[in-house]
Design an enzyme around this catalytic site. Sequence first.
Site, mmCIF file in Angstrom:
data_model
loop_
_atom_site.group_PDB
_atom_site.id
_atom_site.type_symbol
_atom_site.label_atom_id
_atom_site.label_comp_id
_atom_site.label_asym_id
_atom_site.label_seq_id
_atom_site.Cartn_x
_atom_site.Cartn_y
_atom_site.Cartn_z
ATOM 1 N N CYS A 170 0.809 -1.231 0.000
ATOM 2 C CA CYS A 170 0.000 0.000 0.000
ATOM 3 C C CYS A 170 0.838 1.274 0.000
ATOM 4 C CB CYS A 170 -0.920 0.028 1.220
ATOM 5 S SG CYS A 170 -1.776 -1.514 1.535
ATOM 6 N N HIS A 213 -8.857 2.980 -2.849
ATOM 7 C CA HIS A 213 -7.457 2.765 -2.478
ATOM 8 C C HIS A 213 -6.780 1.919 -3.555
ATOM 9 C CE1 HIS A 213 -3.878 1.711 -0.420
ATOM 10 N NE2 HIS A 213 -4.343 0.803 0.426
ATOM 11 N N CYS A 262 -1.075 2.848 6.352
ATOM 12 C CA CYS A 262 -0.747 1.501 6.789
ATOM 13 C C CYS A 262 -0.368 0.665 5.572
ATOM 14 C CB CYS A 262 -1.908 0.867 7.538
ATOM 15 S SG CYS A 262 -3.419 0.676 6.565
#
Length: 387
Positions: free
Chosen positions: A91, A343, A373
């Site tokens: 991520c 995302h 995160c």
Amino acid sequence: MKDVVIVDCIRTPMGRSKGGAFRNVRAEDLSAHLMKSILLRNPNLDPNEIEDIYWGCVQQTLEQGFNIARNAALLAGIPKQVGAVTVNRLCGSSMQALHDASRAIQVGDGDIFIIGGVEHMGHVPMSHGVDFHPGMAKSVAKASGMMGLTAEMLGKLHGISRQQQDEFAARSHRRAHAATVEGRFAKEIVGLEGHDASGARFFYDYDEVIRPETTVETLSQLRPVFDPVNGTVTAGTSSALSDGAAAMLVMSADRAKALGLTPRAKIRAMAVAGCDAAIMGYGPVPATQKALKRAGLTIGDIDLFELNEAFAAQSLPCVKDLGLQDVVDEKVNLNGGAIALGHPLGCSGARISTTLLNLMEEKDATLGVATMCIGLGQGIATVFERV
């Protein structure tokens, strides 16, 4: 060391991954569109001066494989002598790309970089081809690879209620919709052609993912999706699956000045940190604390925060333990976050940084932090200072 500045930052609209606007647009095209656009927006820059391109992407296979950074650069017409590399910290990939370019500038290994990232989650699903080593179960909880269950665990540990999650998710959609209607995303979005629901070509210059009709009441009707029996995390309180890209033009302060380019911000500090994979969503806390320590700052010094909203159950513990619970509406994700915008994994680090810099200009803020995160227990953070 040389000072590192952000000269420009842009992103594509965020498209829904399931039958969305970019269902017929490839990840390389989303990326190349931004590479070309950032050069067009900065005509004083000779592309031959670019040292390298760092481009984040998580699922590096199918159309995103074989070094998508280089494929996109070639599609964009970037001079062939300019390098390009694909970066993967899950991520945090495109924020890692920013960190890599910043360090290269600091030590004198180049003055001009394009960084960014992309993820087309409609074409290359997040779980495509994933095959965890069975031996990891000896040291890592088996559910650690299931992001939704890690959010459930983190939420339970911090006493986050279903009501709190629904309220946070509704806030994200409400604020993102307001930012769209009021034109606050216009400075960062570079539109491109996609296809509407009927299949007709359509020029998109807005985020398709936002659901303005979302309320706490409608969210409360959704069933838990990861732990149907005892859970509280729903699809509505999780980041949406979306397709998108983001890019930044990163330079040494000296070279930007020589080219007559006005920096928008400088990099004040950077950090990554690890945490237990079973609560991977907690990563922003140690990463932010480490970055602030390196910058000689405290939480109270920061004017604005962009915290990637992987899940409401994950975001709220980070807000609490960073000491931001009393200033959320003044400082945190003022234009909504990934619950509303989605995302796209490799894109998000550059996306939240881009949104942060635009908000800092809008609010005349001096200091900002972008943090997120990372799956399997990491966090990443960047401290920006307007110049």
